[in-house]
Every structure is written in structure tokens, then in C-alpha cells.
Design an enzyme around this catalytic site. Structure first.
Site, short mmCIF file in Angstrom:
data_model
loop_
_atom_site.label_atom_id
_atom_site.label_comp_id
_atom_site.label_asym_id
_atom_site.label_seq_id
_atom_site.Cartn_x
_atom_site.Cartn_y
_atom_site.Cartn_z
CB ALA A 66 -2.52 -40.58 31.07
N GLY A 111 -3.89 -36.89 27.35
CA GLY A 111 -3.34 -37.84 26.57
C GLY A 111 -4.20 -38.30 25.35
CD GLU A 114 -0.56 -34.86 25.64
OE1 GLU A 114 -0.63 -35.76 26.23
OE2 GLU A 114 0.41 -34.03 25.91
CD GLU A 134 -2.70 -32.83 29.79
OE1 GLU A 134 -3.47 -31.69 29.94
OE2 GLU A 134 -2.42 -33.56 29.12
N1 DAK Z 1 -8.39 -41.62 34.07
C1 DAK Z 1 -8.73 -42.78 34.72
N2 DAK Z 1 -10.30 -42.95 34.76
C2 DAK Z 1 -11.17 -41.81 34.15
C3 DAK Z 1 -10.33 -40.91 33.48
C4 DAK Z 1 -9.01 -40.93 33.50
N3 DAK Z 1 -8.24 -40.09 32.81
N4 DAK Z 1 -11.35 -40.08 32.84
C5 DAK Z 1 -12.53 -40.58 33.39
N5 DAK Z 1 -12.32 -41.73 34.16
C6 DAK Z 1 -13.23 -42.70 34.77
C7 DAK Z 1 -13.92 -41.87 36.19
O1 DAK Z 1 -13.01 -42.10 37.03
C8 DAK Z 1 -15.12 -42.97 36.00
O2 DAK Z 1 -14.92 -44.08 36.76
P1 DAK Z 1 -15.64 -44.63 37.81
O3 DAK Z 1 -15.65 -43.76 38.81
O4 DAK Z 1 -17.31 -44.96 37.29
O5 DAK Z 1 -14.96 -45.90 38.16
C9 DAK Z 1 -15.60 -43.14 34.73
O6 DAK Z 1 -14.36 -42.80 33.90
C10 DAK Z 1 -16.66 -41.89 34.10
O7 DAK Z 1 -16.12 -40.85 34.10
P2 DAK Z 1 -17.11 -39.83 34.97
O8 DAK Z 1 -18.02 -40.31 35.92
O9 DAK Z 1 -16.14 -38.52 35.66
O10 DAK Z 1 -17.82 -39.11 33.77
P3 DAK Z 1 -18.61 -37.75 33.63
O11 DAK Z 1 -19.37 -37.62 32.42
O12 DAK Z 1 -19.05 -36.97 34.94
O13 DAK Z 1 -17.04 -36.71 33.22
C11 DAK Z 1 -14.99 -36.30 32.06
C12 DAK Z 1 -16.26 -36.98 32.07
C13 DAK Z 1 -14.24 -36.62 30.97
C14 DAK Z 1 -15.27 -34.64 32.17
C15 DAK Z 1 -14.31 -36.82 33.55
O14 DAK Z 1 -14.36 -37.82 33.61
C16 DAK Z 1 -12.94 -36.19 33.69
O15 DAK Z 1 -12.56 -34.86 33.89
N6 DAK Z 1 -11.83 -36.84 33.52
C17 DAK Z 1 -10.47 -36.76 33.42
C18 DAK Z 1 -9.96 -36.02 32.17
C19 DAK Z 1 -8.55 -35.70 32.46
O16 DAK Z 1 -8.26 -34.75 33.41
N7 DAK Z 1 -7.51 -35.85 31.65
C20 DAK Z 1 -6.05 -35.86 31.52
C21 DAK Z 1 -5.55 -36.76 32.52
S1 DAK Z 1 -3.80 -36.35 32.68
C22 DAK Z 1 3.20 -38.79 30.23
C23 DAK Z 1 2.43 -38.43 28.75
C24 DAK Z 1 1.09 -37.98 28.87
C25 DAK Z 1 0.33 -38.02 30.30
C26 DAK Z 1 1.20 -38.05 31.27
C27 DAK Z 1 2.35 -38.37 31.42
N8 DAK Z 1 4.51 -38.75 29.93
C28 DAK Z 1 5.15 -38.96 28.64
C29 DAK Z 1 5.24 -38.81 31.23
C30 DAK Z 1 -0.90 -37.50 29.83
C31 DAK Z 1 -1.71 -36.91 31.11
C32 DAK Z 1 -3.08 -36.95 31.10
O17 DAK Z 1 -3.71 -37.39 30.08
#
Ligand code: DAK
Length: 260
Positions: A66, A111, A114, A134
Site C-alpha cells: 500500500a 498489500g 496480499e 508492515e
Molecule cells: N509506498 C509508497 N512508495 C513506495 C513504496 C510504498 N509501499 N515502496 C516503494 N516506494 C517508492 C519509494 O518511495 C521510491 O520513491 P522515490 O523516493 O523515488 O520518490 C520508489 O518507490 C523506489 O523505491 P526505493 O528507492 O525504496 O527502491 P529500492 O530498490 O531501494 O527498495 C523496496 C525497494 C521495495 C525494498 C523499498 O522501496 C521498500 O521497502 N518499500 C516499502 C515496502 C513496504 O513496507 N511495503 C508494505 C507497505 S504497508 C489496509 C489494507 C492493507 C494495507 C493497509 C491497510 N486496510 C484494509 C486498512 C497494506 C499495508 C502495506 O502494504
């Protein structure tokens, strides 16, 4: 219909839906989920479309979760009042009775993992990485990860992944039954589209019925599941496609399906 955050293409009887925010690693924001909801409803409603493939644009990600930037600005009340992402928590999955495949081409995190797990099955590129990170953001899976991942790979691995946020590579994902198959990265889309075309060539009502039966295994006891299986089988025996399928076998020819 034109979309901002996804692309949708029909190739014969297969609908290809591509998450299209490559710069944000296809992170899922409200717009993406709204458009996906429309695209899946359109796929379900279009009788010319018999299988769908969902993939991510770019080389790096299926979906990195997400959109953290969007979520960081929301208060608890917003999540609750908007019922954030609620259609995707179960509704869309239930409404899409026709088969669909997730072709995971890179990161499938939070997400994104998921969403992939909501597909009928996953075909992964050898670069795919799955995870529920998360916890590192102070939250937990919200779109079924704690449930579907546990059902797919078992408690020990699911718990380890949720508690540490570690990613699982494609080979481990195949070994752990999270994905049906791993294919070379460059061949992923071709392979997924061919598999989808193979499914689309099956008797359409039987495809829906097979999907319904397998899914019943997640919701019911064995006894109830066996009854559901038998009943659906019995219904299919009354279909025109059953008559045609069996006649085609006996006459050594391809079946011509009516989807009823
Ligand atoms: N959201 C927003 N932007 C993201 C992102 C994300 N999840 N993942 C990556 N990006 C963006 C980065 O900010 C970056 O943008 P700029 O800085 O260039 O503007 C660009 O994508 C490239 O990412 P990186 O520079 O970080 O790339 P790397 O190769 O260094 O790293 C990575 C890749 C995938 C390991 C890293 O980007 C990362 O750790 N990303 C976050 C992964 C994460 O934590 N995902 C889980 C998110 S929480 C709900 C239902 C579902 C959910 C919530 C509520 N309800 C029903 C209430 C779900 C929650 C989630 O998914």
C-alpha cells in the site's frame, strides 16, 4: 475505459491488467484500488473474457505494498470512516467468479503480497520477492496477509515473515507452496498469458465451478467441502458443455463450448 494508474488490455479471451505506477514500485493507493475494482468488475461482466492476468509494470515490482505516503497522512478515523481498501479485503475476490492469475514480476510486499495471494494462483518470475513487512511501519497486514499467507505456507513461516518482515525469494516461495510455478523473468508475461489462454479455452462454466470447489476447501470442513464438490459436479452434468465435452472426446475432436 481509460484508467490513470492501471492499464487494461484484452488479448482474445484474456484480460491483462497491469499496475502502472512503476516509479512508486506500483504501490497501491486509493485510486489504484478504485480502478482495479472497476477493471475486475468489467472483466467479470464481459462474457467474451474468460481469464485474467494481473501483473506489475516495470522490471522491479508487482506492487511494493500500500502507498505508505498516502497512509502516512491518514488518521485512524480516516481508515475507519473510509473503510480503507475494504472492497479488496474480500468483496472483489468473491465477486470475481471467473479465474485470474497473478504474474508476480518483482517485489510483492505488504498489500502487494496480499493482492497476489487473492489471485487463483501465482506465477512468479525468478526475481519475485514476497513479504509482509508492515511490522516495520508499526502496523500489521490489513488485506488478508496474516490469514492467506498462513493458509498457504503454514504458521511457522508466516509468523516468521510477519514478525521479522523478511522477504521470501521465488525459489523458497515455490518450495513453500505460495506460488504455482517460477519462470525466467523474461518469460513471465508470456508464460502467464499462455496459461491464461489455456484456461480460457476450457469450458467456461466448468472453469468457474472448478474455482468455486477449490475455494470451498478454505471455508468448510472436509465433509461439507465434499458435499459442495459433489453438488457442483452434479450441476455440471446437466450442462450443454458436459454433453459436448464427452461427445468431443468420443469423436476424437476438440470441444466447442457454449459456457452453459
Ligand atoms: N509506498 C509508497 N512508495 C513506495 C513504496 C510504498 N509501499 N515502496 C516503494 N516506494 C517508492 C519509494 O518511495 C521510491 O520513491 P522515490 O523516493 O523515488 O520518490 C520508489 O518507490 C523506489 O523505491 P526505493 O528507492 O525504496 O527502491 P529500492 O530498490 O531501494 O527498495 C523496496 C525497494 C521495495 C525494498 C523499498 O522501496 C521498500 O521497502 N518499500 C516499502 C515496502 C513496504 O513496507 N511495503 C508494505 C507497505 S504497508 C489496509 C489494507 C492493507 C494495507 C493497509 C491497510 N486496510 C484494509 C486498512 C497494506 C499495508 C502495506 O502494504
Amino acid at each position: 475505459m481509460s484508467y490513470e494508474t492501471i492499464t487494461v488490455e484484452q488479448r482474445d479471451a484474456v484480460t491483462l491488467i497491469t499496475l502502472n505506477r512503476p516509479k512508486a514500485l506500483n504501490a497501491l493507493n486509493s485510486k489504484v484500488l478504485e480502478e482495479l475494482t472497476e477493471a475486475f468488475a468489467a472483466y467479470q461482466a464481459d462474457s467474451s473474457q474468460l481469464c485474467a492476468v494481473l501483473t506489475g509494470s516495470g522490471d522491479k515490482a508487482f506492487a511494493a505494498g500500500a502507498d505508505i505516503k498516502e497512509m502516512s497522512e491518514k488518521a485512524a478515523a480516516d481508515f475507519y470512516l473510509e473503510d480503507f481498501f475494504s472492497p479488496w479485503t474480500s468483496e472483489i475476490v468473491k465477486k470475481t467468479r471467473k479465474p485470474w492469475i497473478a504474474a508476480v514480476n518483482g517485489f510483492a510486499l505488504g498489500g502487494g503480497c496480499e493482492l497476489a495471494m487473492m489471485a487463483d494462483f501465482i506465477i512468479a518470475s525468478e526475481n519475485a520477492k514476497f513479504g509482509q513487512p508492515e511490522i516495520k511501519l508499526g502496523v500489521a497486514p490489513g488485506m488478508g496477509g496474516s490469514q492467506r499467507l498462513t493458509k498457504a505456507i503454514g504458521k511457522s513461516k508466516a509468523m516468521e515473515m510477519c514478525l521479522t518482515g523478511r522477504m521470501m525469494g521465488a525459489e523458497e516461495a515455490e518450495r513453500s507452496n505460495l506460488v504455482a510455478r517460477v519462470v525466467p523473468h523474461d518469460e513471465l508475461l508470456d508464460d502467464a498469458m499462455k496459461t491464461a489462454a489455456q484456461i480460457a479455452a476450457m469450458p467456461p462454466m466448468a472453469a468457474i465451478a472448478n474455482k468455486e470447489m477449490v475455494n470451498a476447501a478454505f471455508e468448510t470442513s472436509l465433509d461439507q467441502g465434499l458435499v459442495i464438490e459433489r453438488r457442483i459436479f452434479q450441476i455440471l452434468t446437466a450442462s450443454e458443455d458436459k454433453k459436448e465435452g464427452m461427445a468431443a472426446f468420443v469423436e476424437k475432436r476438440e470441444g466447442k463450448w457454449k459456457g452453459r
